[in-house]
Design a protein around this motif. Structure first.
Motif, PDB file in Angstrom:
ATOM      1  N   GLU A   1     -20.178  29.802  30.603  1.00 56.55           N
ATOM      2  CA  GLU A   1     -19.685  29.344  29.314  1.00 56.55           C
ATOM      3  C   GLU A   1     -18.799  28.150  29.622  1.00 56.55           C
ATOM      4  O   GLU A   1     -17.731  28.300  30.202  1.00 56.55           O
ATOM      5  CB  GLU A   1     -18.832  30.409  28.633  1.00 56.55           C
ATOM      6  CG  GLU A   1     -19.597  31.622  28.190  1.00 56.55           C
ATOM      7  CD  GLU A   1     -18.654  32.682  27.636  1.00 56.55           C
ATOM      8  OE1 GLU A   1     -17.505  32.351  27.308  1.00 56.55           O
ATOM      9  OE2 GLU A   1     -19.077  33.833  27.565  1.00 56.55           O
ATOM     10  N   VAL A   2     -19.220  26.995  29.244  1.00 53.15           N
ATOM     11  CA  VAL A   2     -18.411  25.818  29.541  1.00 53.15           C
ATOM     12  C   VAL A   2     -17.227  25.792  28.579  1.00 53.15           C
ATOM     13  O   VAL A   2     -17.407  25.887  27.366  1.00 53.15           O
ATOM     14  CB  VAL A   2     -19.236  24.529  29.395  1.00 53.15           C
ATOM     15  CG1 VAL A   2     -18.386  23.314  29.738  1.00 53.15           C
ATOM     16  CG2 VAL A   2     -20.464  24.600  30.272  1.00 53.15           C
TER      17      VAL A   2
ATOM     18  N   PRO B   1     -15.759  43.914  28.960  1.00 51.23           N
ATOM     19  CA  PRO B   1     -16.383  42.933  29.845  1.00 51.23           C
ATOM     20  C   PRO B   1     -15.454  42.460  30.969  1.00 51.23           C
ATOM     21  O   PRO B   1     -14.240  42.569  30.852  1.00 51.23           O
ATOM     22  CB  PRO B   1     -16.714  41.778  28.898  1.00 51.23           C
ATOM     23  CG  PRO B   1     -15.814  41.944  27.743  1.00 51.23           C
ATOM     24  CD  PRO B   1     -15.549  43.393  27.596  1.00 51.23           C
ATOM     25  N   ILE B   2     -16.088  41.953  32.024  1.00 52.02           N
ATOM     26  CA  ILE B   2     -15.339  41.351  33.130  1.00 52.02           C
ATOM     27  C   ILE B   2     -15.308  39.837  32.922  1.00 52.02           C
ATOM     28  O   ILE B   2     -16.344  39.225  32.651  1.00 52.02           O
ATOM     29  CB  ILE B   2     -16.026  41.643  34.485  1.00 52.02           C
ATOM     30  CG1 ILE B   2     -16.109  43.152  34.735  1.00 52.02           C
ATOM     31  CG2 ILE B   2     -15.291  40.941  35.620  1.00 52.02           C
ATOM     32  CD1 ILE B   2     -16.898  43.514  36.000  1.00 52.02           C
ATOM     33  N   ASN B   3     -14.135  39.260  33.008  1.00 47.75           N
ATOM     34  CA  ASN B   3     -14.011  37.803  32.985  1.00 47.75           C
ATOM     35  C   ASN B   3     -13.689  37.307  34.376  1.00 47.75           C
ATOM     36  O   ASN B   3     -12.844  37.890  35.062  1.00 47.75           O
ATOM     37  CB  ASN B   3     -12.899  37.371  32.030  1.00 47.75           C
ATOM     38  CG  ASN B   3     -13.299  37.564  30.585  1.00 47.75           C
ATOM     39  OD1 ASN B   3     -14.127  36.842  30.062  1.00 47.75           O
ATOM     40  ND2 ASN B   3     -12.732  38.583  29.955  1.00 47.75           N
ATOM     41  N   LEU B   4     -14.360  36.238  34.766  1.00 52.18           N
ATOM     42  CA  LEU B   4     -14.146  35.701  36.108  1.00 52.18           C
ATOM     43  C   LEU B   4     -14.141  34.180  36.055  1.00 52.18           C
ATOM     44  O   LEU B   4     -14.944  33.575  35.325  1.00 52.18           O
ATOM     45  CB  LEU B   4     -15.239  36.207  37.044  1.00 52.18           C
ATOM     46  CG  LEU B   4     -15.152  35.785  38.512  1.00 52.18           C
ATOM     47  CD1 LEU B   4     -15.646  36.910  39.431  1.00 52.18           C
ATOM     48  CD2 LEU B   4     -15.928  34.509  38.801  1.00 52.18           C
ATOM     49  N   VAL B   5     -13.230  33.591  36.801  1.00 48.77           N
ATOM     50  CA  VAL B   5     -13.127  32.139  36.872  1.00 48.77           C
ATOM     51  C   VAL B   5     -13.236  31.711  38.329  1.00 48.77           C
ATOM     52  O   VAL B   5     -12.640  32.346  39.198  1.00 48.77           O
ATOM     53  CB  VAL B   5     -11.762  31.691  36.285  1.00 48.77           C
ATOM     54  CG1 VAL B   5     -11.357  30.335  36.805  1.00 48.77           C
ATOM     55  CG2 VAL B   5     -11.811  31.693  34.761  1.00 48.77           C
TER      56      VAL B   5
ATOM     57  N   LEU C   1     -17.207  33.145  33.830  1.00 51.95           N
ATOM     58  CA  LEU C   1     -18.177  34.192  33.501  1.00 51.95           C
ATOM     59  C   LEU C   1     -17.553  35.196  32.558  1.00 51.95           C
ATOM     60  O   LEU C   1     -16.362  35.484  32.651  1.00 51.95           O
ATOM     61  CB  LEU C   1     -18.541  35.000  34.744  1.00 51.95           C
ATOM     62  CG  LEU C   1     -19.434  34.446  35.797  1.00 51.95           C
ATOM     63  CD1 LEU C   1     -19.768  35.575  36.768  1.00 51.95           C
ATOM     64  CD2 LEU C   1     -20.709  33.927  35.157  1.00 51.95           C
ATOM     65  N   ARG C   2     -18.382  35.760  31.720  1.00 52.65           N
ATOM     66  CA  ARG C   2     -17.950  36.933  30.955  1.00 52.65           C
ATOM     67  C   ARG C   2     -19.113  37.913  31.004  1.00 52.65           C
ATOM     68  O   ARG C   2     -20.166  37.676  30.410  1.00 52.65           O
ATOM     69  CB  ARG C   2     -17.638  36.519  29.515  1.00 52.65           C
ATOM     70  CG  ARG C   2     -17.196  37.677  28.632  1.00 52.65           C
ATOM     71  CD  ARG C   2     -16.895  37.154  27.226  1.00 52.65           C
ATOM     72  NE  ARG C   2     -16.742  38.223  26.265  1.00 52.65           N
ATOM     73  CZ  ARG C   2     -15.572  38.803  25.982  1.00 52.65           C
ATOM     74  NH1 ARG C   2     -14.481  38.394  26.583  1.00 52.65           N
ATOM     75  NH2 ARG C   2     -15.513  39.775  25.099  1.00 52.65           N
TER      76      ARG C   2
ATOM     77  N   PRO D   1     -27.147  40.111  45.586  1.00 52.05           N
ATOM     78  CA  PRO D   1     -27.686  38.843  45.076  1.00 52.05           C
ATOM     79  C   PRO D   1     -26.549  37.915  44.655  1.00 52.05           C
ATOM     80  O   PRO D   1     -25.486  38.382  44.244  1.00 52.05           O
ATOM     81  CB  PRO D   1     -28.486  39.287  43.847  1.00 52.05           C
ATOM     82  CG  PRO D   1     -27.853  40.574  43.417  1.00 52.05           C
ATOM     83  CD  PRO D   1     -27.377  41.243  44.670  1.00 52.05           C
ATOM     84  N   ASP D   2     -26.779  36.618  44.787  1.00 53.52           N
ATOM     85  CA  ASP D   2     -25.777  35.662  44.319  1.00 53.52           C
ATOM     86  C   ASP D   2     -25.641  35.763  42.806  1.00 53.52           C
ATOM     87  O   ASP D   2     -26.586  36.118  42.097  1.00 53.52           O
ATOM     88  CB  ASP D   2     -26.188  34.231  44.698  1.00 53.52           C
ATOM     89  CG  ASP D   2     -25.897  33.955  46.162  1.00 53.52           C
ATOM     90  OD1 ASP D   2     -25.208  34.773  46.791  1.00 53.52           O
ATOM     91  OD2 ASP D   2     -26.373  32.920  46.661  1.00 53.52           O
ATOM     92  N   VAL D   3     -24.459  35.446  42.332  1.00 53.52           N
ATOM     93  CA  VAL D   3     -24.256  35.411  40.888  1.00 53.52           C
ATOM     94  C   VAL D   3     -25.135  34.312  40.303  1.00 53.52           C
ATOM     95  O   VAL D   3     -25.227  33.220  40.860  1.00 53.52           O
ATOM     96  CB  VAL D   3     -22.771  35.119  40.561  1.00 53.52           C
ATOM     97  CG1 VAL D   3     -22.547  35.111  39.059  1.00 53.52           C
ATOM     98  CG2 VAL D   3     -21.860  36.139  41.237  1.00 53.52           C
TER      99      VAL D   3
END
Lengths: 256, 256
Positions: A246-247, B192-196, B209-210, A237-239
């Motif tokens: 989180e802006v 947690p996984i952080n993704l940009v 994302l976190r 599935p797409d994220v």
């Protein structure tokens, strides 16, 4: 490097290895790393080797010599796999004592390890890992596989597929996929692949495979696996970005 | 350990990291390893860190200090990513000089590495890996990803899925799967996984994302991937044993 894998299930054993050795990147060659010391009807003993080739070959030589000279203690006289693992560990220590100070002069680590799989009449099958230091561990139902050498690339598939209840047929396929994945991601692991299947209480090797890179089965398996992985990936599935978004407030402070 | 992954494609960048650090197995903690030094509209600069926490934090402190004191050379004044990579490498060397002799007394290696991804106005996006020694390499179209830390478990999926033409959406999913596979096989990598996600020429981070371990998306992805892998595995053809079978002649001589 090398990648060797042993799997023990409730119906038997799979032992599988690649055949590449290298000393640096400019000396790459092919060496057998799976050795069968079985005695038909009495015991099945399969050894896989990883690490410095001169050390593993030295240990193998000592093992052969004890058999050839009919030494009181050898691979064919010891009556449990644990004893055999400790006996091999003793040979590792002997070579270690012999070579270590010379290796240390050139900062070469003493590195060699062994997988030992098999069964002796009257006993259960077993799978051991013998370390460079001569000590050993045994595989158990909870984690029914042991790896030596370049083990990380091929571990995720084992973690997701294997259990003690896996059939030997499936365990063999899983081993081949694990080695093939490793070959794709690391050039220090390479064909041919040798694989042995042993069925519990049979006291003889059921199958011995030697698969070259271009072996039709290996090519077919690799192609199908790639297609299947890509299909599986496309089904993910797409994220759900909005849900996790989180802006950043003021992203100049270095921490998000 | 740590696992950090950077992916560059023709449409942008993905940077993703886990958050586990450990000093031995009895001191495991969670630390942010992804840092955003972007300046809206002018430059996007994202750093991921692996290795000894005291070293990476020391380097980050120097980077912050240069920004705060408006030093002539800092992450916001340099006008190419390569210059920035070399500048960070210089900070690594500075800390190295400061700490090495003290670490060596206790045989602690100086180990820290960085992924640098981003884009500066007027330039193309770029992705760099900065080594413990302060030198660096850049990702290219042929291999559009760079990894630091516990990289091996998660590499096979990247090798099979990613290319420079992969969409950012797919690259993000692939990064999450790669990190999740690593978490399953190695307890030193954890949530947690952080993704940009950064879209080329936008000069601002698109998504951050976190994902905690229990994040619904992560659980769903993991479950689906496990099912898909097992289905794919079950579709693999059986080994054609008869075709490859080599019957051992007299398997007592140790070599097959």
């Amino acid at each position: 490097m090398t990648y060797c894998l042993g799997i023990i299930t409730d119906t038997g054993l799979i032992m599988a290895v690649d055949s590449r050795t290298n000393a640096g990147v400019d000396y790459v060659s092919t060496h057998q790393k799976l050795f069968n010391f079985s005695r038909l009807g009495d015991r099945v003993i399969v050894l896989c080797t990883a690490g410095n080739l001169s050390m593993t070959q030295a240990v193998l030589n000592l093992l052969h010599r004890d058999i050839d000279t009919q030494a009181e203690v050898n691979l064919h006289t010891l009556d449990s796999l644990y004893e055999i693992a400790r006996y091999i560990g003793g040979k590792v220590r002997q070579i270690r004592e012999q070579d270590r100070q010379w290796l240390e002069k050139d900062r070469i680590d003493f590195q060699c390890s062994f997988l030992l799989g098999g069964q002796i009449q009257g006993k259960a099958p077993g799978l051991f890992l013998i370390y460079s230091q001569g000590n050993c561990i045994q595989a158990s139902k909870d984690t029914p596989f042991l790896q030596i050498g370049e083990a990380k690339y091929g571990k995720p598939i084992l973690d997701r597929i294997l259990s003690f209840e896996t059939t030997l047929e499936a365990a063999a396929k899983c081993a081949l996929l694990s080695i093939d994945s490793t070959m794709k991601s690391n050039i220090s692991v390479g064909p041919p692949i040798n694989l042995v299947m042993y069925e519990k209480d049979s006291f003889k090797i059921r199958y011995e495979l030697r698969l070259e890179l271009e072996a039709p089965y290996l090519s077919q398996m690799r192609r199908l696996w790639e297609v299947s992985l890509n299909e599986a990936f496309n089904r993910m599935p797409d994220v759900d970005w909005d849900q996790y978004l989180e802006v950043p407030n003021s992203p100049t402070r270095g921490e998000i």
